[in-house]
Design a protein around this motif. Sequence first.
Motif, PDB file in Angstrom:
ATOM      1  N   GLY A  76       0.806  -1.201   0.000  1.00 47.79           N
ATOM      2  CA  GLY A  76       0.000   0.000   0.000  1.00 47.79           C
ATOM      3  C   GLY A  76       0.844   1.257   0.000  1.00 47.79           C
ATOM      4  O   GLY A  76       2.058   1.227  -0.161  1.00 47.79           O
ATOM      5  N   LEU A  77       0.192   2.343   0.205  1.00 51.35           N
ATOM      6  CA  LEU A  77       0.881   3.621   0.162  1.00 51.35           C
ATOM      7  C   LEU A  77       1.553   3.907   1.493  1.00 51.35           C
ATOM      8  O   LEU A  77       1.047   3.544   2.536  1.00 51.35           O
ATOM      9  N   PRO A  78       2.692   4.560   1.458  1.00 51.21           N
ATOM     10  CA  PRO A  78       3.348   4.899   2.711  1.00 51.21           C
ATOM     11  C   PRO A  78       2.570   5.975   3.451  1.00 51.21           C
ATOM     12  O   PRO A  78       1.761   6.685   2.879  1.00 51.21           O
ATOM     13  N   SER A  79       2.837   6.076   4.703  1.00 51.57           N
ATOM     14  CA  SER A  79       2.135   7.030   5.540  1.00 51.57           C
ATOM     15  C   SER A  79       3.103   8.038   6.106  1.00 51.57           C
ATOM     16  O   SER A  79       4.286   7.769   6.255  1.00 51.57           O
ATOM     17  N   SER A  80       2.609   9.188   6.411  1.00 50.86           N
ATOM     18  CA  SER A  80       3.458  10.191   7.043  1.00 50.86           C
ATOM     19  C   SER A  80       3.575   9.933   8.530  1.00 50.86           C
ATOM     20  O   SER A  80       4.370  10.548   9.213  1.00 50.86           O
TER      21      SER A  80
ATOM     22  N   ALA B  62       9.038   8.880  -1.511  1.00 51.63           N
ATOM     23  CA  ALA B  62       7.679   8.984  -0.954  1.00 51.63           C
ATOM     24  C   ALA B  62       6.847  10.013  -1.709  1.00 51.63           C
ATOM     25  O   ALA B  62       5.648   9.828  -1.919  1.00 51.63           O
ATOM     26  N   ARG B  63       7.497  11.074  -2.153  1.00 54.02           N
ATOM     27  CA  ARG B  63       6.784  12.198  -2.773  1.00 54.02           C
ATOM     28  C   ARG B  63       6.430  11.921  -4.237  1.00 54.02           C
ATOM     29  O   ARG B  63       5.423  12.413  -4.733  1.00 54.02           O
ATOM     30  N   VAL B  64       7.246  11.134  -4.901  1.00 57.80           N
ATOM     31  CA  VAL B  64       7.048  10.939  -6.349  1.00 57.80           C
ATOM     32  C   VAL B  64       6.760   9.474  -6.697  1.00 57.80           C
ATOM     33  O   VAL B  64       5.717   9.158  -7.264  1.00 57.80           O
ATOM     34  N   LEU B  83       4.464  -3.533  -9.448  1.00 57.13           N
ATOM     35  CA  LEU B  83       4.339  -2.806  -8.193  1.00 57.13           C
ATOM     36  C   LEU B  83       5.590  -1.979  -7.954  1.00 57.13           C
ATOM     37  O   LEU B  83       6.709  -2.459  -8.171  1.00 57.13           O
ATOM     38  N   ILE B  84       5.394  -0.744  -7.526  1.00 59.16           N
ATOM     39  CA  ILE B  84       6.520   0.074  -7.065  1.00 59.16           C
ATOM     40  C   ILE B  84       6.360   0.190  -5.561  1.00 59.16           C
ATOM     41  O   ILE B  84       5.335   0.680  -5.076  1.00 59.16           O
ATOM     42  N   GLN B  85       7.344  -0.287  -4.834  1.00 57.79           N
ATOM     43  CA  GLN B  85       7.207  -0.377  -3.380  1.00 57.79           C
ATOM     44  C   GLN B  85       8.482   0.067  -2.694  1.00 57.79           C
ATOM     45  O   GLN B  85       9.539   0.185  -3.312  1.00 57.79           O
ATOM     46  N   ARG B  86       8.348   0.277  -1.405  1.00 57.54           N
ATOM     47  CA  ARG B  86       9.532   0.398  -0.557  1.00 57.54           C
ATOM     48  C   ARG B  86       9.695  -0.941   0.171  1.00 57.54           C
ATOM     49  O   ARG B  86       8.748  -1.705   0.308  1.00 57.54           O
ATOM     50  N   SER B  87      10.888  -1.201   0.621  1.00 56.28           N
ATOM     51  CA  SER B  87      11.137  -2.450   1.325  1.00 56.28           C
ATOM     52  C   SER B  87      12.292  -2.257   2.288  1.00 56.28           C
ATOM     53  O   SER B  87      12.942  -1.198   2.298  1.00 56.28           O
ATOM     54  N   TRP B 135      20.045 -11.995   8.162  1.00 59.03           N
ATOM     55  CA  TRP B 135      18.697 -12.514   8.420  1.00 59.03           C
ATOM     56  C   TRP B 135      18.092 -11.929   9.679  1.00 59.03           C
ATOM     57  O   TRP B 135      17.252 -12.551  10.332  1.00 59.03           O
ATOM     58  N   ARG B 136      18.511 -10.693  10.011  1.00 59.09           N
ATOM     59  CA  ARG B 136      17.828  -9.986  11.093  1.00 59.09           C
ATOM     60  C   ARG B 136      16.405  -9.629  10.627  1.00 59.09           C
ATOM     61  O   ARG B 136      16.168  -9.491   9.420  1.00 59.09           O
ATOM     62  N   PRO B 137      15.471  -9.448  11.560  1.00 57.40           N
ATOM     63  CA  PRO B 137      14.162  -8.939  11.141  1.00 57.40           C
ATOM     64  C   PRO B 137      14.345  -7.567  10.496  1.00 57.40           C
ATOM     65  O   PRO B 137      15.040  -6.713  11.055  1.00 57.40           O
ATOM     66  N   PRO B 138      13.764  -7.338   9.332  1.00 57.69           N
ATOM     67  CA  PRO B 138      13.915  -6.018   8.702  1.00 57.69           C
ATOM     68  C   PRO B 138      13.304  -4.911   9.549  1.00 57.69           C
ATOM     69  O   PRO B 138      12.376  -5.147  10.323  1.00 57.69           O
ATOM     70  N   LEU B 139      13.839  -3.707   9.388  1.00 61.75           N
ATOM     71  CA  LEU B 139      13.272  -2.553  10.088  1.00 61.75           C
ATOM     72  C   LEU B 139      11.936  -2.181   9.457  1.00 61.75           C
ATOM     73  O   LEU B 139      11.725  -2.431   8.268  1.00 61.75           O
ATOM     74  N   PRO B 140      11.048  -1.570  10.230  1.00 60.84           N
ATOM     75  CA  PRO B 140       9.861  -0.984   9.594  1.00 60.84           C
ATOM     76  C   PRO B 140      10.308   0.000   8.503  1.00 60.84           C
ATOM     77  O   PRO B 140      11.255   0.769   8.702  1.00 60.84           O
ATOM     78  N   VAL B 141       9.644  -0.067   7.365  1.00 59.60           N
ATOM     79  CA  VAL B 141      10.094   0.706   6.205  1.00 59.60           C
ATOM     80  C   VAL B 141      10.123   2.202   6.485  1.00 59.60           C
ATOM     81  O   VAL B 141      11.080   2.900   6.123  1.00 59.60           O
ATOM     82  N   ALA B 142       9.072   2.710   7.117  1.00 63.26           N
ATOM     83  CA  ALA B 142       9.013   4.152   7.364  1.00 63.26           C
ATOM     84  C   ALA B 142      10.114   4.581   8.335  1.00 63.26           C
ATOM     85  O   ALA B 142      10.690   5.665   8.206  1.00 63.26           O
ATOM     86  N   LEU B 143      10.397   3.730   9.320  1.00 61.39           N
ATOM     87  CA  LEU B 143      11.484   4.037  10.250  1.00 61.39           C
ATOM     88  C   LEU B 143      12.816   4.051   9.508  1.00 61.39           C
ATOM     89  O   LEU B 143      13.651   4.939   9.706  1.00 61.39           O
TER      90      LEU B 143
END
Lengths: 156, 169
Positions: A76-80, B62-64, B83-87, B135-143
């Motif tokens: 899904g979309l990222p959040s702020s 995030a912006r584009v 799909l265009i994603q962050r990971s 093989w550590r648990p990945p960080l939350p993407v936003a963090l």
Amino acid sequence: MSVHELEPEELHLITQQTLEVITSSAFVAAVRAVSSAPADQRLLEGSQRLSPGVLREQGVDLPSDMRISSRYFEEGLPSSIEFGDGPCGQPNTINALNQAAPGALDRIRKSDPDLFRRLVELADEESLDAMRDARIGGCSCAGKNGTCAGIGTGLA
Amino acid sequence: MKVAPNQEAGTYPGLDFGQAELSAVMRETYDELIEFVTEPAFKAIHHELMDQPPQERPAYVARVLMQPDELARRGVTVPEGVLIQRSAFGDRRPTLYVVKKYLPEKYHGAWENVNLTFDNEYEDEEVPRAPELAWRPPLPVALQSELMEHGINLQSVPTDIDLRLRAHV
């Protein structure tokens, strides 16, 4: 390849190198063994069965630049909001509130700081729970200078 | 299906397809991704991203790149299924975004998706290959994005970061 370039020939080359390796019987067998392990042991199994050293011992001709790692894809979309939306794209509570009632959160923050704090805590807990419950995959990537051909599988 | 000289004949144990078939499907799917990311409109965005200072790239993503409307405004039409994603990776490489497509479900017993992944530049020795670290648990993407924006080395973040954060809530 410079990270500024996206050249078809170079991308074809690195993807071909990757797929020739990760489709070998030994590599696929290791992935299947990790996937079939109990869910709470898959990261450990991955670290043991999908390590470069073990795969080479199994006869996999692993390129020197290949990295094999756990991976999490954001859905899904990222959040702020600090930790983003949930893994299935469900909106963060704070985002949902902002969309449903624009300005309400600001009013609550001033009029009832304790309620505001609880709402933010709820959103954070949701995000952390979502991250913990999300599908964690294994990924093998090879490439150079910031561009890599990846291949992934779900392990959770 | 013709088996290339460097491919194994037959099917994988427990599966109804073999290396030749899986390779062909992966090749086709990779080619779809390559065709997409090498279109001029998408390349222009990627170039603009990589022209940003490394710490500013997560915000640009995030912006584009995460905004379908912004992509459309810039002339990018994302093909169906792409799909265009962050990971985030367990080895904590400073990754920016990924262009991904799932393989047909038939092949998920081996691999689920192929992708092209784009990272901030890093020195090879900065990102560990040792399995206990990869093989550590990945960080939350936003963090992860927040940390990259502040120039914080992702390797310095403790593995139990989510538990620590919870303790502070």
